[in-house]
Design a protein around this motif. Sequence first.
Motif, PDB file in Angstrom:
ATOM      1  N   ASP A 150      33.693  11.118  16.740  1.00 19.39           N
ATOM      2  CA  ASP A 150      34.243  12.811  16.918  1.00 19.39           C
ATOM      3  C   ASP A 150      33.669  13.306  17.274  1.00 19.39           C
ATOM      4  OD1 ASP A 150      36.725  11.219  15.965  1.00 19.39           O
ATOM      5  OD2 ASP A 150      36.957  11.371  14.437  1.00 19.39           O
ATOM      6  N   ASP A 174      30.756  15.824  22.992  1.00 14.40           N
ATOM      7  CA  ASP A 174      30.669  16.973  23.752  1.00 14.40           C
ATOM      8  C   ASP A 174      31.544  17.135  25.067  1.00 14.40           C
ATOM      9  OD1 ASP A 174      29.467  15.724  25.846  1.00 14.40           O
ATOM     10  OD2 ASP A 174      28.192  16.872  25.492  1.00 14.40           O
ATOM     11  N   ALA A 175      31.480  17.652  25.630  1.00 14.54           N
ATOM     12  CA  ALA A 175      32.995  17.664  26.540  1.00 14.54           C
ATOM     13  C   ALA A 175      32.959  17.205  27.569  1.00 14.54           C
ATOM     14  CB  ALA A 175      33.629  19.078  27.091  1.00 14.54           C
ATOM     15  N   SER A 176      31.928  15.708  27.830  1.00 21.47           N
ATOM     16  CA  SER A 176      31.035  14.638  28.794  1.00 21.47           C
ATOM     17  C   SER A 176      31.791  13.541  27.780  1.00 21.47           C
ATOM     18  CB  SER A 176      29.624  14.457  29.044  1.00 21.47           C
ATOM     19  OG  SER A 176      29.612  15.032  27.966  1.00 21.47           O
ATOM     20  N   GLY A 177      32.125  13.427  26.695  1.00 22.89           N
ATOM     21  CA  GLY A 177      31.953  11.847  25.725  1.00 22.89           C
ATOM     22  C   GLY A 177      30.704  11.774  25.653  1.00 22.89           C
ATOM     23  N   THR A 178      30.403  12.705  25.369  1.00 22.37           N
ATOM     24  CA  THR A 178      28.772  12.324  24.866  1.00 22.37           C
ATOM     25  C   THR A 178      28.184  12.856  23.842  1.00 22.37           C
ATOM     26  OG1 THR A 178      27.447  12.493  26.923  1.00 22.37           O
ATOM     27  CG2 THR A 178      26.007  12.230  25.479  1.00 22.37           C
ATOM     28  N   GLY A 226      26.280  19.486  18.078  1.00 18.32           N
ATOM     29  CA  GLY A 226      26.093  19.687  19.450  1.00 18.32           C
ATOM     30  C   GLY A 226      23.971  19.617  20.097  1.00 18.32           C
TER      31      GLY A 226
END
Length: 140
Positions: free
Chosen positions: A126, A129-133, A139
């Motif tokens: 959950d 980040d936006a890349s799924g990393t 962050g």
Amino acid sequence: MALPEPEDLTSLVLRTDFSSDAAWEGVRAAIDGSDEYRHATYVSDRSFSGVSVQALVDADAAADDDDKLCYLFVADTITMTDEEHPLLAVDLYDEPGRTFRVPPHWYADISANLTIANMDFAEFADAVDASGTFRGFDGG
């Protein structure tokens, strides 16, 4: 196909891409260098070449209860070819098949917390980040 069991207090890192032994050694060195303690059981077995996440989920579901895993990390084509070498973390317990990427820098933190059930897979998934990393909870 049976999934290998990780050694005590370590997480399974399963190699599924065999395009470069040098890349595999680099991934291992990055994981091992991220912390002073041993957190990984490495499996490099060509019978897992190209195996899908669904096949891993199915293999775990078919295992005896004593042999089931809660999660594992996959060293796939992206792991081997991306300069950051992000592993694919795979949930096999709460939401089988849920995944996220994790660079070796964060591997030890995640492995340690999942191994002792201090945190759940979803807490890390959950926080991607936006890349799924996953790059830490701030962050970073």
